[in-house]
Motif scaffolding. Structure first.
Motif, PDB file in Angstrom:
ATOM      1  N   LYS A   1       0.903  -1.397   0.045  1.00  0.00           N
ATOM      2  CA  LYS A   1       0.178  -0.119  -0.053  1.00  0.00           C
ATOM      3  C   LYS A   1       0.879   1.310  -0.236  1.00  0.00           C
ATOM      4  N   VAL A   2       1.833   1.315   0.997  1.00  0.00           N
ATOM      5  CA  VAL A   2       2.989   2.478   1.143  1.00  0.00           C
ATOM      6  C   VAL A   2       3.502   2.676  -0.321  1.00  0.00           C
ATOM      7  N   ARG A   3       3.857   1.484  -0.946  1.00  0.00           N
ATOM      8  CA  ARG A   3       4.778   1.714  -2.266  1.00  0.00           C
ATOM      9  C   ARG A   3       3.663   2.197  -3.241  1.00  0.00           C
ATOM     10  N   ILE A   4       2.486   1.740  -3.435  1.00  0.00           N
ATOM     11  CA  ILE A   4       1.674   2.171  -4.543  1.00  0.00           C
ATOM     12  C   ILE A   4       1.069   3.568  -4.356  1.00  0.00           C
ATOM     13  N   PHE A   5       0.984   3.942  -3.080  1.00  0.00           N
ATOM     14  CA  PHE A   5       0.625   5.583  -2.841  1.00  0.00           C
ATOM     15  C   PHE A   5       1.867   6.363  -2.944  1.00  0.00           C
ATOM     16  N   ASN A   6       2.862   5.918  -2.731  1.00  0.00           N
ATOM     17  CA  ASN A   6       4.080   6.694  -2.903  1.00  0.00           C
ATOM     18  C   ASN A   6       4.324   6.955  -4.673  1.00  0.00           C
ATOM     19  N   LEU A   7       3.998   5.961  -5.278  1.00  0.00           N
ATOM     20  CA  LEU A   7       3.948   5.991  -6.746  1.00  0.00           C
ATOM     21  C   LEU A   7       3.200   6.912  -7.193  1.00  0.00           C
ATOM     22  N   ILE A   8       1.984   6.992  -6.709  1.00  0.00           N
ATOM     23  CA  ILE A   8       0.721   7.727  -7.142  1.00  0.00           C
ATOM     24  C   ILE A   8       1.158   9.245  -6.774  1.00  0.00           C
ATOM     25  N   ASN A   9       1.633   9.389  -5.591  1.00  0.00           N
ATOM     26  CA  ASN A   9       1.744  10.669  -5.032  1.00  0.00           C
ATOM     27  C   ASN A   9       3.111  11.288  -5.954  1.00  0.00           C
ATOM     28  N   PHE A  10       4.056  10.509  -6.554  1.00  0.00           N
ATOM     29  CA  PHE A  10       4.846  11.119  -7.466  1.00  0.00           C
ATOM     30  C   PHE A  10       4.379  11.528  -8.684  1.00  0.00           C
ATOM     31  N   TYR A  11       3.190  10.927  -8.995  1.00  0.00           N
ATOM     32  CA  TYR A  11       2.645  11.444 -10.294  1.00  0.00           C
ATOM     33  C   TYR A  11       1.838  13.180  -9.842  1.00  0.00           C
ATOM     34  N   ARG A  12       1.442  13.376  -8.742  1.00  0.00           N
ATOM     35  CA  ARG A  12       1.144  14.783  -8.352  1.00  0.00           C
ATOM     36  C   ARG A  12       2.016  15.816  -8.830  1.00  0.00           C
ATOM     37  N   GLU A  13       3.188  15.455  -8.892  1.00  0.00           N
ATOM     38  CA  GLU A  13       4.200  16.483  -9.435  1.00  0.00           C
ATOM     39  C   GLU A  13       4.861  16.029 -10.695  1.00  0.00           C
ATOM     40  N   TYR A  14       4.336  15.086 -11.566  1.00  0.00           N
ATOM     41  CA  TYR A  14       4.967  14.509 -12.665  1.00  0.00           C
ATOM     42  C   TYR A  14       5.288  15.549 -13.687  1.00  0.00           C
ATOM     43  N   ASP A  15       4.132  16.535 -13.813  1.00  0.00           N
ATOM     44  CA  ASP A  15       4.325  17.467 -14.772  1.00  0.00           C
ATOM     45  C   ASP A  15       5.616  18.402 -14.646  1.00  0.00           C
ATOM     46  N   GLN A  16       6.075  18.380 -13.448  1.00  0.00           N
ATOM     47  CA  GLN A  16       6.991  19.136 -13.066  1.00  0.00           C
ATOM     48  C   GLN A  16       8.543  18.508 -13.267  1.00  0.00           C
ATOM     49  N   PHE A  17       8.256  16.986 -13.021  1.00  0.00           N
ATOM     50  CA  PHE A  17       9.591  15.990 -13.101  1.00  0.00           C
ATOM     51  C   PHE A  17       9.912  16.050 -14.524  1.00  0.00           C
ATOM     52  N   ILE A  18       8.690  16.148 -15.461  1.00  0.00           N
ATOM     53  CA  ILE A  18       8.897  15.797 -16.972  1.00  0.00           C
ATOM     54  C   ILE A  18       9.363  17.057 -17.975  1.00  0.00           C
ATOM     55  N   GLU A  19       8.914  18.152 -17.099  1.00  0.00           N
ATOM     56  CA  GLU A  19       9.557  19.535 -17.823  1.00  0.00           C
ATOM     57  C   GLU A  19      10.834  19.705 -18.557  1.00  0.00           C
ATOM     58  N   PRO A  20      11.929  19.194 -17.621  1.00  0.00           N
ATOM     59  CA  PRO A  20      13.313  19.363 -18.227  1.00  0.00           C
ATOM     60  C   PRO A  20      13.526  18.416 -19.315  1.00  0.00           C
ATOM     61  N   LEU A  21      12.496  17.201 -19.221  1.00  0.00           N
ATOM     62  CA  LEU A  21      12.817  16.158 -20.245  1.00  0.00           C
ATOM     63  C   LEU A  21      12.242  16.751 -21.618  1.00  0.00           C
ATOM     64  N   GLY A  22      11.345  17.647 -21.675  1.00  0.00           N
ATOM     65  CA  GLY A  22      10.519  18.097 -22.744  1.00  0.00           C
ATOM     66  C   GLY A  22       9.138  17.606 -22.789  1.00  0.00           C
ATOM     67  N   GLY A  23       8.671  16.967 -21.694  1.00  0.00           N
ATOM     68  CA  GLY A  23       7.329  16.495 -21.615  1.00  0.00           C
ATOM     69  C   GLY A  23       7.586  15.078 -21.226  1.00  0.00           C
ATOM     70  N   CYS A  24       6.187  14.219 -21.385  1.00  0.00           N
ATOM     71  CA  CYS A  24       6.265  12.858 -21.148  1.00  0.00           C
ATOM     72  C   CYS A  24       6.619  11.970 -21.969  1.00  0.00           C
ATOM     73  N   PRO A  25       7.638  11.454 -21.784  1.00  0.00           N
ATOM     74  CA  PRO A  25       8.534  10.508 -23.157  1.00  0.00           C
ATOM     75  C   PRO A  25       7.418   9.320 -23.625  1.00  0.00           C
ATOM     76  N   ILE A  26       6.688   8.806 -22.721  1.00  0.00           N
ATOM     77  CA  ILE A  26       5.916   7.716 -23.024  1.00  0.00           C
ATOM     78  C   ILE A  26       4.625   8.205 -23.866  1.00  0.00           C
ATOM     79  N   LEU A  27       4.039   9.367 -23.481  1.00  0.00           N
ATOM     80  CA  LEU A  27       3.033  10.024 -24.296  1.00  0.00           C
ATOM     81  C   LEU A  27       3.542  10.464 -25.647  1.00  0.00           C
TER      82      LEU A  27
END
Length: 199
Positions: free
Chosen positions: A81-107
């Motif tokens: 549970k802790v691990r899955i919620f930690n992953l989901i929480n990361f996606y809350r800031e995902y747009d900021q994480f991917i900004e220097p990458l030029g966006g979401c590489p998968i999408l």
């Protein structure tokens, strides 16, 4: 000790990867690459076979950054549970994480490569499967250890979760409205909290 050629190759990859990610395989021109790197066409393609191979290596570079971060988030101390919620929480800031990458590489690479570049499309599909597999592995362990109960098989649940997340990322990108991301994360936290304990 890296050679000068290896350092040049690495510099090119790190510099052009966000450009390919932002503009797409077709939309990225040679002038984009030469301007960003400050290198000539000969210097760039002296290190790489062609544009296709450079785009693929660029995606692999960004993919590694993303997968390392997902491993980090799923690898925290605690139960599933802790691990899955930690992953989901990361996606809350995902747009900021991917900004220097030029966006979401998968999408970005995933959508752009359809019908344009079969190797890139296959690499994106493989990456999606790999991430879903990582999530499913945590869920499966959670079920086996009696930490969570799921309404469906772990891989099916992982696919659905990843679909939700990527839909939110896409809508955030299209509209520029972070509420799509934040509201989806809040909904997922509530939904998953209920699903984990109900069945």
């Amino acid at each position: 000790m890296t050679t000068k050629a290896e350092r040049t190759s690495q510099y090119i990859i790190e510099t052009v990867a966000p450009i390919f990610n932002k503009h797409g395989y077709v939309g990225t021109s040679l002038s984009h690459l030469t301007e960003a790197t400050g290198l000539t066409k000969g210097a760039i393609y002296g290190n790489f076979e062609n544009k296709e191979s450079l785009a693929l290596i660029s995606f692999q570079h960004l993919r590694t950054i993303l997968l390392d971060k997902i491993d980090e988030k799923l690898g925290v101390e605690g139960d599933s549970k802790v691990r899955i919620f930690n992953l989901i929480n990361f996606y809350r800031e995902y747009d900021q994480f991917i900004e220097p990458l030029g966006g979401c590489p998968i999408l970005n690479f995933g959508v752009d490569s359809q019908g344009n570049n079969d190797k890139l499309a296959a690499a994106c599909k493989e990456t999606v499967k790999e991430i879903e597999g990582k999530i499913a592995f945590v869920l499966e362990n959670g079920v086996n250890f009696g930490e969570i109960r799921l309404p469906v098989a772990p891989l099916q649940f992982a696919k659905q979760l990843f679909t939700f997340l990527n839909g939110a990322i896409a809508m955030n990108d299209i509209t520029g409205d972070r509420k799509y991301l934040l509201n989806t994360i809040a909904y997922l936290e509530q939904l998953i909290g209920q699903e984990f304990s109900q069945h």
